[in-house]
Design an enzyme around this catalytic site. Structure first.
Site, PDB file in Angstrom:
ATOM      1  N   GLU A 164      28.014  -1.554 -10.215  1.00  0.00           N
ATOM      2  CA  GLU A 164      28.616  -0.401 -10.928  1.00  0.00           C
ATOM      3  C   GLU A 164      29.736  -0.968 -11.690  1.00  0.00           C
ATOM      4  O   GLU A 164      30.019  -0.613 -12.580  1.00  0.00           O
ATOM      5  CB  GLU A 164      29.139   0.521  -9.894  1.00  0.00           C
ATOM      6  CG  GLU A 164      27.935   1.287  -9.227  1.00  0.00           C
ATOM      7  CD  GLU A 164      27.284   0.446  -8.155  1.00  0.00           C
ATOM      8  OE1 GLU A 164      26.277   1.123  -7.570  1.00  0.00           O
ATOM      9  OE2 GLU A 164      27.342  -0.478  -7.804  1.00  0.00           O
TER      10      GLU A 164
ATOM     11  N   ARG B 191       6.378 -15.812  -4.616  1.00  0.00           N
ATOM     12  CA  ARG B 191       7.029 -16.384  -3.570  1.00  0.00           C
ATOM     13  C   ARG B 191       8.520 -16.675  -3.847  1.00  0.00           C
ATOM     14  O   ARG B 191       9.361 -16.616  -2.779  1.00  0.00           O
ATOM     15  CB  ARG B 191       6.604 -18.106  -3.466  1.00  0.00           C
ATOM     16  CG  ARG B 191       5.226 -18.189  -3.160  1.00  0.00           C
ATOM     17  CD  ARG B 191       4.952 -19.709  -3.103  1.00  0.00           C
ATOM     18  NE  ARG B 191       3.412 -19.796  -2.937  1.00  0.00           N
ATOM     19  CZ  ARG B 191       2.552 -20.862  -3.167  1.00  0.00           C
ATOM     20  NH1 ARG B 191       3.185 -21.814  -3.768  1.00  0.00           N
ATOM     21  NH2 ARG B 191       1.016 -21.115  -2.800  1.00  0.00           N
TER      22      ARG B 191
ATOM     23  N   ASP C 104      -6.133 -27.273   3.061  1.00  0.00           N
ATOM     24  CA  ASP C 104      -5.502 -27.361   1.954  1.00  0.00           C
ATOM     25  C   ASP C 104      -3.922 -28.071   1.841  1.00  0.00           C
ATOM     26  O   ASP C 104      -3.831 -28.572   0.436  1.00  0.00           O
ATOM     27  CB  ASP C 104      -4.954 -25.660   1.519  1.00  0.00           C
ATOM     28  CG  ASP C 104      -6.256 -25.115   1.326  1.00  0.00           C
ATOM     29  OD1 ASP C 104      -7.345 -25.460   1.198  1.00  0.00           O
ATOM     30  OD2 ASP C 104      -6.100 -23.612   1.520  1.00  0.00           O
TER      31      ASP C 104
ATOM     32  N   LEU D 245       3.662 -24.659  -0.806  1.00  0.00           N
ATOM     33  CA  LEU D 245       4.309 -23.287  -0.563  1.00  0.00           C
ATOM     34  C   LEU D 245       5.631 -23.071  -1.108  1.00  0.00           C
ATOM     35  O   LEU D 245       6.589 -22.397  -0.513  1.00  0.00           O
ATOM     36  CB  LEU D 245       4.288 -22.790   0.642  1.00  0.00           C
ATOM     37  CG  LEU D 245       2.795 -22.931   1.507  1.00  0.00           C
ATOM     38  CD1 LEU D 245       2.850 -22.365   3.201  1.00  0.00           C
ATOM     39  CD2 LEU D 245       1.881 -21.798   0.793  1.00  0.00           C
TER      40      LEU D 245
ATOM     41  N   GLU E 206      -0.087 -15.750   2.853  1.00  0.00           N
ATOM     42  CA  GLU E 206      -1.089 -16.537   1.963  1.00  0.00           C
ATOM     43  C   GLU E 206      -2.234 -17.315   2.873  1.00  0.00           C
ATOM     44  O   GLU E 206      -2.323 -18.431   2.889  1.00  0.00           O
ATOM     45  CB  GLU E 206      -0.424 -17.621   1.231  1.00  0.00           C
ATOM     46  CG  GLU E 206       0.415 -16.960   0.054  1.00  0.00           C
ATOM     47  CD  GLU E 206       1.048 -17.941  -1.136  1.00  0.00           C
ATOM     48  OE1 GLU E 206       0.085 -18.500  -1.586  1.00  0.00           O
ATOM     49  OE2 GLU E 206       2.056 -18.003  -1.158  1.00  0.00           O
TER      50      GLU E 206
ATOM     51  N   GLY F 136      -5.853 -17.431   5.568  1.00  0.00           N
ATOM     52  CA  GLY F 136      -7.114 -17.283   5.631  1.00  0.00           C
ATOM     53  C   GLY F 136      -7.662 -16.053   6.325  1.00  0.00           C
ATOM     54  O   GLY F 136      -6.888 -15.134   6.896  1.00  0.00           O
TER      55      GLY F 136
ATOM     56  N   LEU G 185      -6.597 -14.538  10.310  1.00  0.00           N
ATOM     57  CA  LEU G 185      -5.322 -14.478  10.439  1.00  0.00           C
ATOM     58  C   LEU G 185      -5.161 -13.228   9.706  1.00  0.00           C
ATOM     59  O   LEU G 185      -4.215 -12.221  10.196  1.00  0.00           O
ATOM     60  CB  LEU G 185      -4.214 -15.527  10.091  1.00  0.00           C
ATOM     61  CG  LEU G 185      -3.050 -15.360  10.057  1.00  0.00           C
ATOM     62  CD1 LEU G 185      -2.472 -14.798  11.603  1.00  0.00           C
ATOM     63  CD2 LEU G 185      -2.020 -16.510   9.728  1.00  0.00           C
ATOM     64  N   ALA G 186      -5.562 -12.881   8.599  1.00  0.00           N
ATOM     65  CA  ALA G 186      -5.256 -11.821   7.559  1.00  0.00           C
ATOM     66  C   ALA G 186      -5.861 -10.562   8.261  1.00  0.00           C
ATOM     67  O   ALA G 186      -5.262  -9.526   8.251  1.00  0.00           O
ATOM     68  CB  ALA G 186      -5.980 -11.916   6.264  1.00  0.00           C
ATOM     69  N   ALA G 187      -6.959 -10.499   9.156  1.00  0.00           N
ATOM     70  CA  ALA G 187      -7.679  -9.542   9.717  1.00  0.00           C
ATOM     71  C   ALA G 187      -6.682  -9.099  10.822  1.00  0.00           C
ATOM     72  O   ALA G 187      -6.428  -7.965  11.264  1.00  0.00           O
ATOM     73  CB  ALA G 187      -8.945  -9.859  10.206  1.00  0.00           C
TER      74      ALA G 187
END
Length: 620
Positions: free
Chosen positions: A108, A249, A265, A269, A353, A355, A358-360
């Site tokens: 403002e 990121r 990998d 990151l 990010e 696999g 862990l995503a499930a």
């Protein structure tokens, strides 16, 4: 989420509605004695189109700050002069501004300064109600002094202790305040509201669910594989898509991966093409079966946390600690507890990010709010090739999770799909009658010791933070009076003051010119870690005195802060940083809380109950 009042229930097979419709159906309803009463939504006026466009523009302006420093509530302000029939939306604008970070001039103020005299009689468009903490009313004061006569607000502030206060303050000054969903109720404001919700989704999710806003990101082939059967995954998506990942990121507080990602990998990151904010890297691994050497163990450019099960490979934990990697043990390692930990650390946004397994687990724990998928025009096949999401226990297609408000975007040869698993929460309450008097909290007892915690500058007592936007006049490295942008700037610079080395003097100048306290802290900490020989030799014994001189000057400069400090008499002050065990109280109270203790010492000195000659370290 129920349908709008008076509307028929949707058929079971229809696609889930967008979050903006869910939000508007809640916000635009009119209180009625019966649930079946229909909402009365006014027809659009000719001026509504301009209001909606300019509010959308305020949200776009607010989004400019994302990724420049650690994420924070995104505030944007657009000031436009009164409309004439020949005006377009662009021709109306006379000033714009956005909050760069905590401790920098508010949106403002910047917009009012740009507008100058053109602000008199104009309208200010705010994507979010100003977050004025107690002791700092700069946002409201800037609009009042600029001569603004009307303010349009997209969202009330999501935090309870700030919600509605700035709106009330503006109205008490005779300024007309129109809030979307309360005073502005028609279809033209749907997209404007959507942009206001989206730009502050991290803060809204954090306030509603007490976990950071979590985004699951993955790249996959056209046949749904995230790697070959061998585990090889470089590169599925194209260069343009990878550039978009770096941007994601840069807008996040932390990036989370699992142990397999580290083993196969060896990622970095980092937001490699973005200067400024770099997210914390978090590795979740129950067994700590991780490589001795990995890119994530290099903490020179980005901080790394390893979350693991209590007692796992203590010898390896010590090796990581020697490299500067923080290891955090959990009784049972799971996504929900890790997100609670990230919430305690003050994170707003987390990018997953990881696999498929862990995503499930994270989706099952209901901590994933949005999914971003990069689909490459490739087919790799393989019965054993990994997929982006592991087992969720669903046996029928009717159990599938529908993405809300999904969208598609072409990125070179790839296709980007994004959508929400959970709609962005709209926390705006039903506004009570103007003459309603707030009730006193029945849980407050004057006979019990009161503990006042503060950490982020948006906290109720956030002005106590050394990151608060209160410049101070203090000597610089040459002994000349200098206006330091914040206490944190002064403190970080004095790690290197007095060191007879040109590089140390250069670091001091970098810190003095830092655009925000976050940047000053990042420069000071990284240079201290990288060049320990440039840090003054007496730093460990003088840093408390340096901090105390700075906060004493801060409170003597701003009488309102002194009044706020005195209002806490009889209370214990705790700097609630969960990871700073020196200045803060720590996650479980194991910290030394030196900042809180210095403030209590200053309070006692002002009240005349504590000798100024006694230092905190001696009194402890």
């Amino acid at each position: 989420m129920p349908p709008p009042l008076g509307a028929a229930a949707p058929a079971p097979a229809v696609t889930a509605p967008s979050f903006v419709h869910l939000a508007l159906s809640t916000r635009l309803r009119v209180p009625a004695p019966r649930a079946a009463a229909a909402a009365s939504v006014p027809a659009p006026h000719s001026s509504d189109a301009h209001d909606a466009l300019l509010l959308h523009r305020a949200a776009d302006v607010a989004d400019r700050s994302a990724g420049l420093t650690s994420p924070h509530p995104n505030f944007g302000c657009v000031i436009a002069r009164p409309q004439r029939e020949t005006d377009s939306a662009d021709s109306l604008v006379v000033g714009e501004g956005f909050l760069y970070a905590q401790g920098t001039p508010c949106a403002e103020l910047l917009a009012a300064q740009e507008a100058g005299e053109h602000a008199r009689g104009a309208t200010a468009y705010l994507n979010l109600e100003p977050g004025d903490c107690y002791g700092d009313s700069t946002a409201v004061r800037s609009l009042v002094q600029a001569g603004i006569t009307r303010v349009v607000v997209g969202l009330r502030h999501p935090l309870k202790h700030l919600r509605g206060k700035a709106i009330q303050a503006l109205r008490s000054e005779g300024i007309q305040v129109d809030v979307v969903g309360e005073d502005l109720q028609n279809i033209l404001f749907e997209e404007a509201l959507k942009s206001c919700l989206t730009v502050n989704a991290p803060m809204l999710y954090r306030a509603a669910f007490h976990v950071p806003f979590s985004v699951l990101k993955y790249a996959m082939t056209a046949d749904g594989k995230i790697a070959a059967s061998s585990g090889h995954a470089s590169w599925i998506s194209g260069k343009a898509s990878r550039g978009r990942v770096f941007e994601l990121r840069g807008r996040s507080d932390a990036v989370i991966v699992g142990g397999n990602t580290v083993r196969f990998d060896d990622p970095r990151l980092t937001a490699r093409h973005i200067e400024g904010h770099v997210p914390v890297r978090i590795v979740m691994s129950q067994s700590l079966n991780l490589p001795e050497e990995a890119n994530l163990w290099n903490v020179n450019d980005a901080y790394t946390i390893v979350a693991t099960q209590r007692g796992a490979r203590r010898d390896f934990q010590k090796k990581l600690a020697r490299k500067g990697v923080e290891v955090v043990e959990f009784d049972m390692l799971n996504p929900r507890d890790v997100m609670s930990y990230c919430y305690d650390r003050g994170y707003l946004s987390v990018l997953w990010e990881c696999g498929g397994t862990l995503a499930a687990s994270a989706i099952s724990a209901s901590v994933i709010h949005k999914v971003i998928v990069f689909m490459a025009p490739k087919i790799i096949g393989g019965l054993n090739a990994p997929t982006p999401v592991g087992e969720l226990g669903m046996s029928q297609m009717t159990q599938a999770i529908n993405l809300i408000d999904h969208s598609y975007e072409q990125i070179d040869r790839d296709m980007l799909l994004s959508g929400y698993i959970q709609p962005i929460p709209d926390l705006s309450p039903v506004i009570p009658s103007m003459d309603e008097i707030p009730s006193v909290d029945p849980e407050i007892s004057p006979y019990e010791t009161n503990i006042i915690s503060f950490y982020k500058t948006w906290d109720t007592f956030g002005a106590f933070s050394n990151f608060s936007p209160h410049p101070i006049h203090m000597p610089d490295e040459n002994g000349d009076s200098f206006m330091w942008p914040s206490v944190e700037h002064y403190y970080q610079a004095h790690k290197f003051v007095g060191v007879d080395n040109p590089q140390a003097r250069t670091i001091v100048q970098e810190i003095k010119l830092a655009k925000s306290p976050e940047e000053a802290a990042r420069i000071g900490r990284t240079r201290q870690k990288r060049f320990p020989e440039l840090v003054r030799t007496d730093w460990e014994t003088t840093k408390i005195d340096v901090m105390y001189r700075a906060i004493k000057q801060k409170f003597s400069t701003y009488p309102g802060l002194t009044n706020m400090l005195l209002s806490t008499a009889g209370s214990v002050l705790v700097e609630a940083s969960p990871h700073d065990l020196f200045w803060g109280g720590g996650r479980e109270g194991e910290g030394l809380n030196y900042l809180g203790r210095l403030l209590m010492q200053l309070r006692s000195e002002i009240m005349g109950t504590f000798p100024a000659s006694v230092k905190v370290g001696e009194a402890a």
